[in-house]
Design a protein around this motif. Structure first.
Motif, short mmCIF file in Angstrom:
data_model
loop_
_atom_site.label_atom_id
_atom_site.label_comp_id
_atom_site.label_asym_id
_atom_site.label_seq_id
_atom_site.Cartn_x
_atom_site.Cartn_y
_atom_site.Cartn_z
N ARG A 58 -8.93 4.85 -12.79
CA ARG A 58 -9.83 4.67 -11.65
C ARG A 58 -11.29 4.66 -12.09
N VAL A 81 -11.07 -0.64 8.75
CA VAL A 81 -9.71 -0.58 9.29
C VAL A 81 -9.29 0.87 9.39
N ASP A 82 -9.46 1.44 10.57
CA ASP A 82 -9.05 2.83 10.78
C ASP A 82 -8.74 3.04 12.25
N LEU A 113 7.10 -4.32 -2.35
CA LEU A 113 6.84 -3.14 -1.51
C LEU A 113 7.48 -3.32 -0.15
N PRO A 139 -4.39 0.61 11.74
CA PRO A 139 -3.74 1.73 11.04
C PRO A 139 -4.82 2.66 10.49
N ALA A 140 -4.40 3.80 9.95
CA ALA A 140 -5.37 4.73 9.36
C ALA A 140 -5.97 4.13 8.10
N LEU A 141 -7.23 4.49 7.83
CA LEU A 141 -7.94 3.96 6.67
C LEU A 141 -7.27 4.43 5.38
N ILE A 201 -8.02 5.60 2.32
CA ILE A 201 -9.22 6.14 1.65
C ILE A 201 -9.11 5.91 0.15
N PRO A 202 -10.16 5.31 -0.47
CA PRO A 202 -10.07 4.99 -1.89
C PRO A 202 -9.86 6.24 -2.75
N GLY A 203 -9.16 6.05 -3.83
CA GLY A 203 -9.04 7.09 -4.84
C GLY A 203 -7.95 8.11 -4.59
N ALA A 204 -8.01 9.15 -5.36
CA ALA A 204 -7.00 10.20 -5.26
C ALA A 204 -7.09 10.88 -3.90
N GLN A 235 1.62 5.12 -1.95
CA GLN A 235 2.07 3.95 -2.72
C GLN A 235 3.49 4.19 -3.19
N PRO A 236 4.47 3.41 -2.78
CA PRO A 236 4.36 2.32 -1.83
C PRO A 236 4.13 2.83 -0.41
N GLN A 237 3.54 1.97 0.42
CA GLN A 237 3.20 2.40 1.77
C GLN A 237 4.47 2.65 2.59
N ALA A 252 5.69 -0.19 4.61
CA ALA A 252 6.33 -1.31 3.93
C ALA A 252 7.85 -1.30 4.17
N CYS A 253 8.44 -0.10 4.22
CA CYS A 253 9.89 0.00 4.44
C CYS A 253 10.24 0.33 5.89
N PRO A 275 5.76 -1.60 10.41
CA PRO A 275 4.32 -1.41 10.62
C PRO A 275 4.00 -0.19 11.47
N GLY A 316 16.57 3.95 -1.86
CA GLY A 316 15.29 3.22 -1.97
C GLY A 316 14.08 4.06 -1.61
N PRO A 362 11.20 6.36 -2.16
CA PRO A 362 10.52 6.82 -3.40
C PRO A 362 10.34 8.33 -3.41
#
Lengths: 492, 159
Positions: free
Chosen positions: A77, A280-281, A429, B42-44, B46-49, B73-75, B78-79, B82, B135, B137
């Motif tokens: 990152r 997008v939130d 995914l 949807p909820a944001l 948020i970048p990063g850890a 990840q994975p969202q 996705a499974c 939405p 399947g 995760p």
């Protein structure tokens, strides 16, 4: 006749030339920004190659610095953030400032105001940025997107640099901006945008330092600023540069002044709104995000107008496109401008974003914008401007050719590979495939992207070598001859 | 010396096709906008850890959980679809507070009625070893237990 220096009287001694610590000669700031940009390009492409490499092989380590409990952390990152910052603030912004310093006096017919101040800005900007990128490896990145992750205090240094450049531009151009060429309009708005966005980010950081703002608010501001810097500052300067470089490079008048102004107006209306698409939130009304998405899609309009106008400007001079020069760099940049705008319009659609959001697709589109559109526009201007600033000819066609083809090939391959990998990742995914299996499936795409980005890194080195050879051994040339009419000198 | 070399233009006017194209595309955009005014984001992501997000609340926080669900990840969507209402072979996550919908989780829920959801999402503890994940995760390496508790708190709010 030999002169005995001991017999010289005081008035025979030539006056000593006072050298200022900060240069103030015409074009000194443009030269400085171009050189800084070239150095940052080499560093940015090296970091980019490393960032993609680290997505192939997972490497991360951390060690203490020995003071204040700080540690240097090296992970995927942080390397990616450093790459994005070196690309946008290092390479592209220095090139943008160089373009402002070069174009403004030539379009207005007067010396650039605050040349000394601009050289000061060069130092402030680049020292702040170097410190900011180093800080990315030390401090917590929090919820920030790459372009807002530099600590607020250092971000203030960047804002100060941008303030000086903006001040110099308006001190030179403000009185005659009305009726001036469209490139100056683009540059003026782009500079104000950069200054405003950097100040906003530094201000938010300052408030957060004292009041501890909610992280969601910081994250939302961060993604908006990140997007706005791309569509307002970088895209604005690309339009400014291309509208200058194409008529100059081909020696032909702009095809339609009206379309140039329509391009500017549509971009001016849409670009600030396009950033809303990033918000997008659940806390943001759906309609506001939709407005941003529509604005992002409509940005295709100014892109299409600029492409038609500038391609039409090249009409009759197509031979220039086939040799590595301003026109060739510009036509490749225009191609990427249209393609990247189209991809961003498609990617903005919610149904597409659900599939590829957060995947390598976004990195691929970023590459096409940053290294396709913006980098090649900067190369086009550099190809035209540097011989006129340094009064030396480019050393030879080989390095310029290598620069063009390596950049074109590298960004095409790397961008396509990442976008294809993103599509594959998104599809897997959606099917609920296990993460390990997805990782294995996208590995081949990342390997191809790594190779493509390596070519891009070589293009950066070719630019640096080309500039070095021009400065040290280029043939002296003089483009503007005193007393020559403006028309005769036009385009040269 | 700065030589003033203005860039001139072949035509100062605005061709009708350019105006027509611009107006047409803006109209199309307007229609698209009108058809996309209602809905919910949807909820944001948020970048990063995710550590900074989770560390804000101290205890399990559904709002934090919603953000984490979006950035997993994975969202999850996705499974599970939405709106997490299920799709294909993947079960709905609505009403999960009443118990698992999948057969393979009945025993786990019976033995650990209070934290079976967290154990299942985490997937790294002995309690879930040997259960066919189908399947699903393992999120235990991506999120801390506190974060997973926030995710569970959010999932339990789904009607």
């Amino acid at each position: 006749m030999t002169v005995n220096p001991k017999k010289l009287r005081p008035y025979d001694t030539p006056p000593k030339r006072r050298r200022s610590l900060i240069p103030e000669a015409p074009d000194s700031a443009a030269t400085g920004f171009f050189v800084a940009a070239a150095l940052w390009l080499a560093l940015a492409t090296a970091l980019g190659t490393l960032a993609i490499g680290m997505r192939l092989v997972d490497i991360s380590f951390s060690f203490g610095l020995g003071f204040f409990d700080l540690s240097l952390t090296f992970d995927a990152r942080r390397v990616e953030y450093a790459f994005v910052n070196a690309t946008v603030y290092g390479w592209l912004t220095n090139a943008g400032f160089a373009a402002v310093a070069f174009m403004t006096p030539r379009l207005l017919g007067r010396r650039l105001a605050m040349e000394k101040g601009l050289n000061g800005a060069l130092v402030i900007w680049n020292l702040s940025l170097a410190g900011g990128i180093a800080a990315l490896y030390v401090f917590d990145l929090g919820p920030h997107a790459p372009l807002t992750a530099i600590p607020w205090l250092i971000d203030g240094g960047l804002a100060l640099g941008a303030l000086i450049v903006t001040g110099a531009f308006f001190a030179t151009a403000a009185t005659s901006l009305r009726g001036s060429y469209v490139s100056l309009w683009f540059a003026g708005v782009a500079l104000l945008s950069l200054l405003g966005l950097l100040s906003l980010n530094a201000g938010l950081g300052l408030i957060d330092f004292f009041l501890d703002l909610p992280e969601l608010l910081i994250a939302l501001a961060s993604v908006y600023i990140e997007r706005a810097i791309s569509v307002m500052w970088l895209l604005g300067m690309a339009y400014a540069t291309l509208h200058y470089a194409v008529p100059r490079g081909t020696g032909q008048p702009l095809a339609w002044a009206g379309i140039g102004m329509l391009t500017f107006v549509t971009w001016l209306v849409l670009a600030p709104v396009a950033g809303l698409a990033a918000l997008v939130d659940v806390s943001i009304p759906y309609a506001i995000t939709s407005v941003g998405i529509v604005a992002t899609m409509l940005l295709l309009v100014p892109a299409a107008l600029a492409v038609v106008n500038l391609v039409q400007t090249m009409q009759g001079r197509w031979t220039l496109v086939f040799s590595a020069g301003t026109a060739a760099f510009a036509i490749v940049s225009l191609s990427f401008l249209f393609a990247a705008s189209l991809l961003e319009a498609i990617g903005a659609l919610r149904v597409v974003d659900e599939l590829v959001g957060g995947t390598d697709w976004e990195r691929g589109v970023f590459l096409w914008s940053a290294y396709g559109t913006f980098t090649l526009a900067a190369f086009a201007l550099a190809e035209h401007a540097l011989p006129r600033i340094l009064r030396r000819a480019w050393g030879g066609g080989f390095l310029s050719g290598a620069q063009l083809w390596l950049a074109f090939g590298g960004v095409t391959v790397a961008g396509l590979a990442l976008m294809a990998g993103g599509l594959a990742e998104g599809s897997l995914l959606a099917e609920g495939t296990a993460p390990d299996a997805i990782g294995e499936a996208v590995m081949i795409y990342r390997a191809v992207a790594f190779g493509g980005f390596g070519m891009l890194a070589l293009a950066g080195l070719a630019f640096l070598a080309n500039l070095f050879l021009m400065y040290t051994s280029g043939e002296p040339v003089d483009y503007a001859v005193s007393g020559q009419s403006a028309t005769a000198a036009a385009g040269h | 010396m700065t030589v003033h070399t203005p860039i001139e233009s072949r035509s100062g006017g605005l061709p009708p096709w350019a105006i027509g194209l611009t107006v047409f595309v803006f109209l199309v955009g307007g229609v698209y906008l009108l058809s996309n005014l209602a809905g919910q984001n949807p909820a944001l992501a948020i970048p990063g850890a995710s550590a900074p997000v989770a560390s804000g609340g101290g205890g399990a926080d559904p709002a934090v959980g919603a953000a984490l669900v979006a950035q997993a990840q994975p969202q999850c969507a996705a499974c599970h679809g939405p709106d997490l209402a299920g799709q294909a072979n993947f079960p709905s996550l609505h009403g999960i507070a009443d118990g698992p919908k999948s057969e393979n989780l009945q025993d786990l829920a019976a033995q650990h009625p209070d934290d079976w959801i967290a154990l299942w999402i985490e997937g790294t503890t002995p309690e879930t070893q040997g259960i066919d994940r189908g399947g699903m995760p393992v999120f235990g390496e991506q999120f801390s237990r506190e974060q997973i508790d926030s995710i569970v708190a959010y999932l339990k709010t789904l009607p």
